[in-house]
Motif scaffolding. Structure first.
Motif, PDB file in Angstrom:
ATOM      1  N   ARG A   1      -6.494  -9.658 -10.917  1.00  0.00           N
ATOM      2  CA  ARG A   1      -6.992 -10.244  -9.522  1.00  0.00           C
ATOM      3  C   ARG A   1      -7.354 -10.928  -8.987  1.00  0.00           C
ATOM      4  NH1 ARG A   1      -8.148  -3.542  -6.956  1.00  0.00           N
ATOM      5  NH2 ARG A   1      -6.081  -3.036  -8.400  1.00  0.00           N
TER       6      ARG A   1
ATOM      7  N   GLY B   1      -8.484 -11.259   1.583  1.00  0.00           N
ATOM      8  CA  GLY B   1      -8.103  -9.737   0.448  1.00  0.00           C
ATOM      9  C   GLY B   1      -7.846 -10.089  -0.836  1.00  0.00           C
ATOM     10  N   GLU B   2      -8.142  -9.207  -1.150  1.00  0.00           N
ATOM     11  CA  GLU B   2      -7.918  -9.381  -2.939  1.00  0.00           C
ATOM     12  C   GLU B   2      -6.464  -9.159  -2.960  1.00  0.00           C
ATOM     13  OE1 GLU B   2     -10.052  -7.727  -7.260  1.00  0.00           O
ATOM     14  OE2 GLU B   2      -9.558  -6.047  -5.597  1.00  0.00           O
ATOM     15  N   LEU B   3      -6.472 -10.426  -4.144  1.00  0.00           N
ATOM     16  CA  LEU B   3      -4.795 -10.496  -4.537  1.00  0.00           C
ATOM     17  C   LEU B   3      -4.466  -9.960  -6.125  1.00  0.00           C
ATOM     18  CD1 LEU B   3      -4.273 -14.431  -3.819  1.00  0.00           C
ATOM     19  CD2 LEU B   3      -3.766 -12.637  -1.908  1.00  0.00           C
TER      20      LEU B   3
ATOM     21  N   ALA C   1       2.355  -9.841   4.562  1.00  0.00           N
ATOM     22  CA  ALA C   1       1.521  -9.302   3.586  1.00  0.00           C
ATOM     23  C   ALA C   1       0.432  -9.612   4.274  1.00  0.00           C
ATOM     24  CB  ALA C   1       2.347  -9.268   1.866  1.00  0.00           C
ATOM     25  N   TRP C   2       0.582 -11.122   4.470  1.00  0.00           N
ATOM     26  CA  TRP C   2      -1.367 -11.604   4.983  1.00  0.00           C
ATOM     27  C   TRP C   2      -0.557 -12.842   6.747  1.00  0.00           C
ATOM     28  CZ3 TRP C   2       1.116 -12.720   0.374  1.00  0.00           C
ATOM     29  CH2 TRP C   2       0.979 -12.099  -1.158  1.00  0.00           C
TER      30      TRP C   2
ATOM     31  N   ARG D   1       0.047 -10.577  -4.591  1.00  0.00           N
ATOM     32  CA  ARG D   1       0.528  -9.201  -3.722  1.00  0.00           C
ATOM     33  C   ARG D   1      -0.904  -8.622  -3.152  1.00  0.00           C
ATOM     34  NH1 ARG D   1       3.563  -4.147  -5.107  1.00  0.00           N
ATOM     35  NH2 ARG D   1       3.344  -3.548  -3.375  1.00  0.00           N
ATOM     36  N   PRO D   2      -0.986  -8.499  -1.863  1.00  0.00           N
ATOM     37  CA  PRO D   2      -2.222  -8.105  -1.740  1.00  0.00           C
ATOM     38  C   PRO D   2      -2.928  -7.030  -3.128  1.00  0.00           C
ATOM     39  CG  PRO D   2      -0.772  -7.805   0.291  1.00  0.00           C
ATOM     40  CD  PRO D   2      -0.174  -7.889  -1.195  1.00  0.00           C
TER      41      PRO D   2
ATOM     42  N   ARG E   1      -4.217  -3.539  -4.601  1.00  0.00           N
ATOM     43  CA  ARG E   1      -3.967  -2.329  -4.069  1.00  0.00           C
ATOM     44  C   ARG E   1      -5.090  -0.958  -4.342  1.00  0.00           C
ATOM     45  NH1 ARG E   1       2.468  -1.082  -5.742  1.00  0.00           N
ATOM     46  NH2 ARG E   1       1.462  -1.759  -7.511  1.00  0.00           N
TER      47      ARG E   1
END
Length: 374
Positions: free
Chosen positions: A25, A31-33, A303-304, A371-372, A374
């Motif tokens: 991460r 936001g966090e990837l 996604a972003w 990806r973002p 989760r």
């Protein structure tokens, strides 16, 4: 963009296949990837292209082309790939699908071709058979001339423009940098060719220029992508010590190398005449110190949303992913991502699932998905 059911199925399968232990991460402005390993065991992977069914074609620099499945499994090497001069920076390089691949199954490969007198960047076209096991009718459609006995600066990215012509980036072969200003050869140039080879009729008509040449004065372009709204080609180019450039190469223009540059030689010596000269173009953006850019993709996914039309560039020496925010032909900001990953990023692509896919340049190279979290 319309996404077919097979691609959605493949994307779901890929997400399920990524083991939790392979996820890392990282913070970002959106936001966090999460970075997940999709496949590993690739030897210096160089180029990646998604097939219509969502599988990936991946080149390995020593001369292999493989399919990567939903479970991350690598196919055996696909046969029919041209022989490569696999030393130094040379080998099997980029791969791109023909715009009509769904009907004709044609792909294009760039590679360092062994020839009498040395080697050079070449482009071949071939048909991928229905089983995905072999290339058929492989034919070389472009050869960078002259051949040089060097293992350095081959480029090379392949990008189709909206007219169906193919942009081919090459390098100055390192030892031949002054030839980047000689339009009578292909050293340090950007080419635009027809899919079957030869120059399109609407290429620049400049006295003394080889007909395939679109622009001159380039050092070693290893990132290239079309802007999703304008269709303009953007490139990312290696400088020496500093002076990595982002450009939007225009027909018939001179981009200055090695007469002007924002870098210096590896010895610390000055290169050329400075940073500006009449008749030579300025970069849109440059890095100093160098990050060694390789692989580039514009983002258009969902996604972003805040990153729409950002240009993502992989960094080799910099070992990171760089996001350049853009407005028209202006770079409005830079964000450095995944700096703790510790991997040389060779290629960047947007997947059919709207996530980013990266290739790591290593003896045990990987396909990574960003990806973002989760």
């Amino acid at each position: 963009m319309r996404i077919s059911t097979p691609i959605l199925t493949f994307a779901v399968a890929l997400a399920a296949a990524a083991p939790a232990a392979a996820q890392q991460r990282f913070a970002s402005s959106a936001g966090e990837l999460s970075v997940e390993t999709v496949a590993s065991g690739l030897e210096n992977p160089w180029g990646l292209a998604f097939l219509p069914d969502g599988r990936m074609l991946v080149t390995e620099r020593p001369g292999r082309l493989r399919l990567v499945g939903a479970d991350g499994r690598l196919s055996v090497p696909i046969t029919g790939v041209p022989n490569v001069a696999g030393r130094g920076q040379g080998g099997l390089l980029d791969v791109v699908l023909d715009p009509g691949f769904a009907q004709n199954r044609t792909i294009y490969l760039s590679f360092s071709e062994p020839r009498a007198g040395g080697n050079g960047t070449s482009v071949a076209r071939a048909r991928l058979n229905e089983r995905g096991t072999a290339l058929e009718g492989t034919k070389v459609i472009f050869q960078q001339m002259p051949a040089i006995n060097s293992s350095m600066h081959f480029g090379s990215r392949l990008v189709f423009d909206r007219t169906g012509a193919l942009f081919v980036t090459v390098g100055d072969r390192y030892s031949q940098r002054d030839q980047a200003q000689n339009p009578g050869n292909h050293i340090g140039k950007l080419m635009r060719i027809r899919p079957e080879g030869g120059a399109p009729e609407d290429n620049p008509k400049v006295a003394g220029w080889q007909p395939e040449i679109w622009s001159i004065g380039h050092r070693n372009v290893q990132g290239a992508a079309l802007h999703p709204e304008t269709g303009q080609l953007w490139t990312a180019e290696h400088g020496a010590r500093g002076g990595d450039e982002v450009n939007t190469p225009k027909a018939g223009r001179n981009y200055g190398w090695p007469v002007i540059t924002y870098g210096i030689d590896y010895s610390g010596a000055k290169i050329g005449e400075g940073t500006t000269k009449a008749g030579m173009e300025q970069p849109l953006f440059y890095w100093d110190p160098s990050i060694a850019p390789s692989g580039a993709a514009f983002y258009t996914g969902a996604a972003w949303p805040a990153w729409k039309n950002s240009l993502f560039v992989g960094a080799l020496a910099g070992q990171m992913l760089v996001r350049l925010s853009t407005e028209g032909e202006t770079v409005t900001g830079q964000e450095r991502l995944l700096e703790g990953l510790g991997l040389r990023i060779r290629d960047v692509r947007q997947g059919p699932d709207g996530f980013l896919y990266l290739l790591s340049d290593a003896a045990d190279g990987k396909v990574l998905r960003v990806r973002p979290a989760r």
